[in-house]
Design an enzyme around this catalytic site. Sequence first.
Site, PDB file in Angstrom:
ATOM      1  N   PHE A  98      23.189  36.714 -53.328  1.00 19.97           N
ATOM      2  CA  PHE A  98      23.260  38.133 -53.044  1.00 19.97           C
ATOM      3  C   PHE A  98      21.999  38.402 -52.064  1.00 19.97           C
ATOM      4  O   PHE A  98      21.102  37.481 -51.896  1.00 19.97           O
ATOM      5  CB  PHE A  98      23.281  38.812 -54.357  1.00 19.97           C
ATOM      6  CG  PHE A  98      24.308  38.828 -55.079  1.00 19.97           C
ATOM      7  CD1 PHE A  98      25.484  39.147 -54.679  1.00 19.97           C
ATOM      8  CD2 PHE A  98      24.331  38.083 -56.505  1.00 19.97           C
ATOM      9  CE1 PHE A  98      26.739  39.074 -55.524  1.00 19.97           C
ATOM     10  CE2 PHE A  98      25.303  38.052 -57.045  1.00 19.97           C
ATOM     11  CZ  PHE A  98      26.423  38.415 -56.885  1.00 19.97           C
ATOM     12  N   ALA A 114      39.309  40.784 -61.622  1.00 17.52           N
ATOM     13  CA  ALA A 114      38.116  41.356 -60.536  1.00 17.52           C
ATOM     14  C   ALA A 114      38.001  40.511 -59.451  1.00 17.52           C
ATOM     15  O   ALA A 114      38.088  39.183 -59.644  1.00 17.52           O
ATOM     16  CB  ALA A 114      37.177  41.704 -61.274  1.00 17.52           C
ATOM     17  N   MET A 122      35.513  40.424 -55.340  1.00 18.53           N
ATOM     18  CA  MET A 122      34.918  40.675 -54.416  1.00 18.53           C
ATOM     19  C   MET A 122      35.833  41.121 -53.365  1.00 18.53           C
ATOM     20  O   MET A 122      36.501  40.469 -53.025  1.00 18.53           O
ATOM     21  CB  MET A 122      33.681  39.847 -54.117  1.00 18.53           C
ATOM     22  CG  MET A 122      32.747  39.602 -54.948  1.00 18.53           C
ATOM     23  SD  MET A 122      31.905  41.248 -55.725  1.00 18.53           S
ATOM     24  CE  MET A 122      31.324  41.818 -54.358  1.00 18.53           C
ATOM     25  N   SER A 130      25.803  51.052 -60.287  1.00 19.19           N
ATOM     26  CA  SER A 130      24.344  51.520 -60.592  1.00 19.19           C
ATOM     27  C   SER A 130      23.645  51.941 -59.489  1.00 19.19           C
ATOM     28  O   SER A 130      22.766  51.121 -58.987  1.00 19.19           O
ATOM     29  CB  SER A 130      23.604  50.485 -61.580  1.00 19.19           C
ATOM     30  OG  SER A 130      22.521  50.807 -61.911  1.00 19.19           O
ATOM     31  N   GLU A 133      34.302  27.683 -57.303  1.00 17.09           N
ATOM     32  CA  GLU A 133      33.570  29.164 -57.419  1.00 17.09           C
ATOM     33  C   GLU A 133      32.830  28.913 -58.836  1.00 17.09           C
ATOM     34  O   GLU A 133      32.374  30.132 -59.249  1.00 17.09           O
ATOM     35  CB  GLU A 133      34.573  30.333 -57.397  1.00 17.09           C
ATOM     36  CG  GLU A 133      34.818  30.492 -55.801  1.00 17.09           C
ATOM     37  CD  GLU A 133      35.550  31.804 -55.678  1.00 17.09           C
ATOM     38  OE1 GLU A 133      35.563  32.545 -56.536  1.00 17.09           O
ATOM     39  OE2 GLU A 133      35.986  32.105 -54.630  1.00 17.09           O
TER      40      GLU A 133
END
Length: 209
Positions: A29, A96, A98, A133, A162
């Site tokens: 990230f 879920a 990205m 957030s 992954e």
Amino acid sequence: MTEKKPEPFQFKASDVDIRERETVFDGFFRMEKLTLTHPRFDGTSMPEFTRELFVRGDATCVLPYDPGRDEVVLLEQFRPGAIGRNQSPWLLELVAGMNEDGEDPEEVAEREAGEEAGLSFSKLERICDYLVSPGGTTEMVYLFAGQISTESAGGLYGLEHEHEDIRAHVFSADEAFAMIRDGRINNAAALIAIQWLQLNRDRLRSEWR
């Protein structure tokens, strides 16, 4: 004379003055340090200040639901962010993934359903889009419910490259509601989606059948 009630959203993105943007970490990230100022509600300007911002791409999450059997599929997997809490770091979550550049959330939903649970959706209904957030990260989640059949659902999934290790569980809707109430499910996407299912369960069982 009664004072006029102030309306929300008087400011917009163009009112923020970013003086400097510095990348302080760039790995799996990215972390940026912003130096900025913006107007205040009293008409003055905020003194220049800094904030660290976790720059993370958007994500799509889906609650798989079988309206005929009144069952959901939830995925159990390890999450390092839960280490150190008074609970297991293996969480029950939604399908879920990205969002890649150029992908629609619906495309992400279908891809991740196959990779993470061996499922395919016959219908998708948008629940909401929400900022995870916004005090510290850029991530937006696109949240859906998806119609599936749980007849042969469940098992082990995930992509080896992954480092995914996923167990797909089938629960009755009532079991999922109970896990919300007692705190066994405590991540935002699953909480929102399962509570939405509580409100929309009868409608889905009618419309999706």
